[in-house]
Scaffold this motif. Structure first.
Motif, PDB file in Angstrom:
ATOM      1  N   SER A   1      50.927  49.147  40.096  1.00  0.00           N
ATOM      2  CA  SER A   1      50.903  50.496  40.685  1.00  0.00           C
ATOM      3  C   SER A   1      50.727  51.709  39.418  1.00  0.00           C
ATOM      4  O   SER A   1      50.097  52.674  39.867  1.00  0.00           O
ATOM      5  N   ALA A   2      51.253  51.415  38.232  1.00  0.00           N
ATOM      6  CA  ALA A   2      50.968  52.206  37.064  1.00  0.00           C
ATOM      7  C   ALA A   2      50.119  51.611  35.976  1.00  0.00           C
ATOM      8  O   ALA A   2      50.355  51.943  34.842  1.00  0.00           O
ATOM      9  N   LEU A   3      49.197  50.525  36.197  1.00  0.00           N
ATOM     10  CA  LEU A   3      48.594  49.916  35.456  1.00  0.00           C
ATOM     11  C   LEU A   3      47.663  50.781  34.385  1.00  0.00           C
ATOM     12  O   LEU A   3      47.679  50.391  33.072  1.00  0.00           O
ATOM     13  N   GLU A   4      47.349  51.951  34.894  1.00  0.00           N
ATOM     14  CA  GLU A   4      46.395  52.990  33.988  1.00  0.00           C
ATOM     15  C   GLU A   4      47.176  53.199  32.548  1.00  0.00           C
ATOM     16  O   GLU A   4      46.768  53.377  31.696  1.00  0.00           O
ATOM     17  N   THR A   5      48.685  53.283  32.752  1.00  0.00           N
ATOM     18  CA  THR A   5      49.183  53.444  31.663  1.00  0.00           C
ATOM     19  C   THR A   5      49.348  52.523  30.865  1.00  0.00           C
ATOM     20  O   THR A   5      49.454  52.680  29.372  1.00  0.00           O
ATOM     21  N   VAL A   6      49.422  51.224  31.135  1.00  0.00           N
ATOM     22  CA  VAL A   6      49.325  49.963  30.459  1.00  0.00           C
ATOM     23  C   VAL A   6      48.105  49.932  29.805  1.00  0.00           C
ATOM     24  O   VAL A   6      47.875  49.432  28.530  1.00  0.00           O
ATOM     25  N   VAL A   7      47.065  50.214  30.416  1.00  0.00           N
ATOM     26  CA  VAL A   7      45.635  50.264  29.732  1.00  0.00           C
ATOM     27  C   VAL A   7      45.441  51.330  28.815  1.00  0.00           C
ATOM     28  O   VAL A   7      44.669  50.980  27.696  1.00  0.00           O
ATOM     29  N   SER A   8      45.990  52.308  28.809  1.00  0.00           N
ATOM     30  CA  SER A   8      45.961  53.416  27.923  1.00  0.00           C
ATOM     31  C   SER A   8      46.692  52.923  26.588  1.00  0.00           C
ATOM     32  O   SER A   8      45.978  53.178  25.424  1.00  0.00           O
TER      33      SER A   8
ATOM     34  N   GLY B   1      46.673  40.040  36.342  1.00  0.00           N
ATOM     35  CA  GLY B   1      46.903  38.836  37.232  1.00  0.00           C
ATOM     36  C   GLY B   1      45.858  38.819  38.446  1.00  0.00           C
ATOM     37  O   GLY B   1      45.773  37.734  38.993  1.00  0.00           O
ATOM     38  N   GLU B   2      44.931  39.811  38.574  1.00  0.00           N
ATOM     39  CA  GLU B   2      44.103  39.630  39.610  1.00  0.00           C
ATOM     40  C   GLU B   2      42.770  40.557  39.192  1.00  0.00           C
ATOM     41  O   GLU B   2      42.836  41.483  38.552  1.00  0.00           O
ATOM     42  N   PRO B   3      41.637  40.302  39.913  1.00  0.00           N
ATOM     43  CA  PRO B   3      40.447  40.967  39.522  1.00  0.00           C
ATOM     44  C   PRO B   3      40.414  42.513  39.621  1.00  0.00           C
ATOM     45  O   PRO B   3      39.831  43.101  39.005  1.00  0.00           O
ATOM     46  N   ASP B   4      41.035  42.976  40.627  1.00  0.00           N
ATOM     47  CA  ASP B   4      41.234  44.369  40.796  1.00  0.00           C
ATOM     48  C   ASP B   4      41.680  44.991  39.420  1.00  0.00           C
ATOM     49  O   ASP B   4      41.344  46.170  39.232  1.00  0.00           O
ATOM     50  N   SER B   5      42.715  44.583  38.940  1.00  0.00           N
ATOM     51  CA  SER B   5      43.323  45.039  37.679  1.00  0.00           C
ATOM     52  C   SER B   5      42.266  44.790  36.401  1.00  0.00           C
ATOM     53  O   SER B   5      42.180  45.615  35.624  1.00  0.00           O
ATOM     54  N   VAL B   6      41.444  43.888  36.519  1.00  0.00           N
ATOM     55  CA  VAL B   6      40.284  43.764  35.650  1.00  0.00           C
ATOM     56  C   VAL B   6      39.384  44.970  35.792  1.00  0.00           C
ATOM     57  O   VAL B   6      38.825  45.748  34.744  1.00  0.00           O
ATOM     58  N   GLN B   7      39.196  45.457  37.093  1.00  0.00           N
ATOM     59  CA  GLN B   7      38.251  46.516  37.262  1.00  0.00           C
ATOM     60  C   GLN B   7      39.049  47.798  37.003  1.00  0.00           C
ATOM     61  O   GLN B   7      38.139  48.808  36.752  1.00  0.00           O
ATOM     62  N   ARG B   8      40.213  47.800  36.782  1.00  0.00           N
ATOM     63  CA  ARG B   8      40.964  49.316  36.359  1.00  0.00           C
ATOM     64  C   ARG B   8      41.134  49.118  34.989  1.00  0.00           C
ATOM     65  O   ARG B   8      41.809  50.060  34.487  1.00  0.00           O
ATOM     66  N   GLY B   9      40.702  47.919  34.132  1.00  0.00           N
ATOM     67  CA  GLY B   9      40.678  48.101  32.833  1.00  0.00           C
ATOM     68  C   GLY B   9      41.408  47.068  32.009  1.00  0.00           C
ATOM     69  O   GLY B   9      41.424  47.220  30.892  1.00  0.00           O
ATOM     70  N   GLY B  10      41.661  46.032  33.005  1.00  0.00           N
ATOM     71  CA  GLY B  10      42.251  44.883  32.281  1.00  0.00           C
ATOM     72  C   GLY B  10      41.099  43.925  31.408  1.00  0.00           C
ATOM     73  O   GLY B  10      39.923  44.371  31.966  1.00  0.00           O
ATOM     74  N   PHE B  11      41.292  43.385  30.407  1.00  0.00           N
ATOM     75  CA  PHE B  11      40.556  42.330  29.950  1.00  0.00           C
ATOM     76  C   PHE B  11      39.971  41.224  30.571  1.00  0.00           C
ATOM     77  O   PHE B  11      38.688  41.017  30.935  1.00  0.00           O
ATOM     78  N   ALA B  12      40.937  40.675  31.017  1.00  0.00           N
ATOM     79  CA  ALA B  12      40.571  38.938  31.564  1.00  0.00           C
ATOM     80  C   ALA B  12      41.767  38.660  32.578  1.00  0.00           C
ATOM     81  O   ALA B  12      42.727  38.942  32.339  1.00  0.00           O
ATOM     82  N   THR B  13      41.100  37.847  33.490  1.00  0.00           N
ATOM     83  CA  THR B  13      42.230  37.187  34.388  1.00  0.00           C
ATOM     84  C   THR B  13      41.568  35.772  35.047  1.00  0.00           C
ATOM     85  O   THR B  13      40.335  35.794  35.154  1.00  0.00           O
ATOM     86  N   PHE B  14      42.293  34.879  35.321  1.00  0.00           N
ATOM     87  CA  PHE B  14      42.190  33.627  36.109  1.00  0.00           C
ATOM     88  C   PHE B  14      42.532  34.257  37.449  1.00  0.00           C
ATOM     89  O   PHE B  14      43.792  33.946  37.572  1.00  0.00           O
ATOM     90  N   GLY B  15      41.918  34.635  38.281  1.00  0.00           N
ATOM     91  CA  GLY B  15      42.305  35.467  39.413  1.00  0.00           C
ATOM     92  C   GLY B  15      41.901  34.983  40.609  1.00  0.00           C
ATOM     93  O   GLY B  15      40.585  34.337  40.936  1.00  0.00           O
TER      94      GLY B  15
END
Length: 359
Positions: free
Chosen positions: A258-265, A277-291
């Protein structure tokens, strides 16, 4: 004289006949009049009955579903949307009461109790804490869950094949997801220390962290951890791992996601690759996942709900299911921002997602 008397008798006789005829006519009229009234009354009753039939409710039942979600973020929202889509595609008339617990377990308990008091037909529990609260609140109302990682460890069901009397659903973690992610890190970031940030209060998260640590055994990798109590602590916890972690791995922890943007920063500022852990978090700035696709597991849960609502099956008849497949997802933009050295293998293996800005 005799003639006059005879005439009077004849007149009296005919008068009597006339009077008798009139009396019979009146009786007949009265009888016919009564029959006419009965006919009119019967016709009115028929019209009233037809009117009542027209005002009678439709045979199509409107089902009441209480939807409880621990917090609002894209993955859980996608699962809820998929659930609703399946119900709509089945043609059921449903009224939803959606409630978010705002990441507060006490709120989740209150929401579940309110659904029971309202007598909803079914509870859709979107996350482990939501499902746990629902199960504590009722043993009668059917509960269909998703976005749950380990239904057995969290006490929701005795086994996947034999769920409880009133609960079943679809998990959000493919059995090989954590293992495949760790293998990927070991292959392309050999010797890395994985930084893990999670909420120790979420059974869902604890199970995944244990899985990560088990998968790391026998590899070149190691882990370091930081826990949080709420979303406001996520950035500080992430920063605490800088200097020790070579990569971050944010599992499907509701508090942290819920606060992923702070981790991305932090990942971008420090040049640390961020696995999620999932594709939505990839779209929010994560590098990769097997999701997995959360809309898909929500949709499947909705299909189960249709079977329960229509009486085709009960929750006892429906085993808990795992996601049917998973895929490597990569965000090239995030990879560049986090200083990831590109490998050509990924061009063939991955499905690429772009960063989307939150509205």
């Amino acid at each position: 004289m005799k003639k006059n008397l005879l005439l009077l008798l004849i007149i009296a006789f005919f008068s009597a006949l006339v009077l008798a005829a009139c009396g019979t006519s009146d009786e007949t009229d009265n009888t016919n009049g009564g029959s006419g009234s009965d006919a009119e009354e019967t016709e009115e009753n028929t019209e009233e009955t037809e009117g009542e039939e027209e005002e009678a409710p439709s045979d199509d039942e409107v089902y009441q579903i209480g939807a409880t979600q621990i917090v609002e973020h894209p993955s859980l929202d996608a699962a809820y949307e998929g659930f609703q889509d399946a119900i709509a595609d089945a043609g059921l008339e449903v009224e939803y009461d959606f409630q978010s617990a705002q990441n507060d377990q006490n709120n989740a308990t209150t929401i579940a109790n309110n659904f029971v008091a309202d007598g909803v037909d079914l509870i859709f529990a979107n996350s482990t804490p939501s499902a746990q609260s629902a199960l504590q609140a009722t043993s009668d109302i059917p509960i269909l869950f998703t976005s749950v990682t380990d239904a057995v460890e969290s006490g929701l069901v005795e086994s996947l094949d034999q769920p409880g009397e009133n609960i079943t659903g679809v998990l959000d973690l493919h059995p090989d997801s954590v293992t495949r992610t760790v293998e990927f890190i070991d292959n392309y970031f050999e010797g890395a220390t994985i930084g893990l940030v999670y909420s120790a209060g979420e059974a869902n998260s604890v199970a995944q962290i244990e899985a990560v640590n088990e998968a790391v055994e026998g590899t070149s990798l190691s882990t370091t951890e930081a826990t949080v109590g709420n979303s406001s602590e996520v950035q500080q916890a992430t920063n605490s791992l800088v200097g020790d972690a070579d990569v971050f791995f944010i599992i499907t922890d509701n508090t942290v996601v819920s606060a992923l943007e702070t981790v991305v920063s932090v990942a971008e500022e420090q040049g640390i690759p961020l696995f999620v852990g999932e594709p939505d978090s990839v779209q929010r700035g994560g590098f990769a996942t097997f999701g997995i696709d959360y809309h898909t597991i929500g949709y499947r849960t909705g299909e189960m709900a249709v079977e329960v609502l229509t009486g085709d099956k009960t929750t006892v008849d429906i085993p808990v299911e795992v996601p049917p497949s998973m895929q490597l997802f990569i965000n090239k933009e995030a990879a560049e921002a986090q200083g990831v050295e590109w490998n050509e293998d990924w061009d063939e293996d991955a499905e690429f997602l772009e960063t989307t800005e939150e509205e």
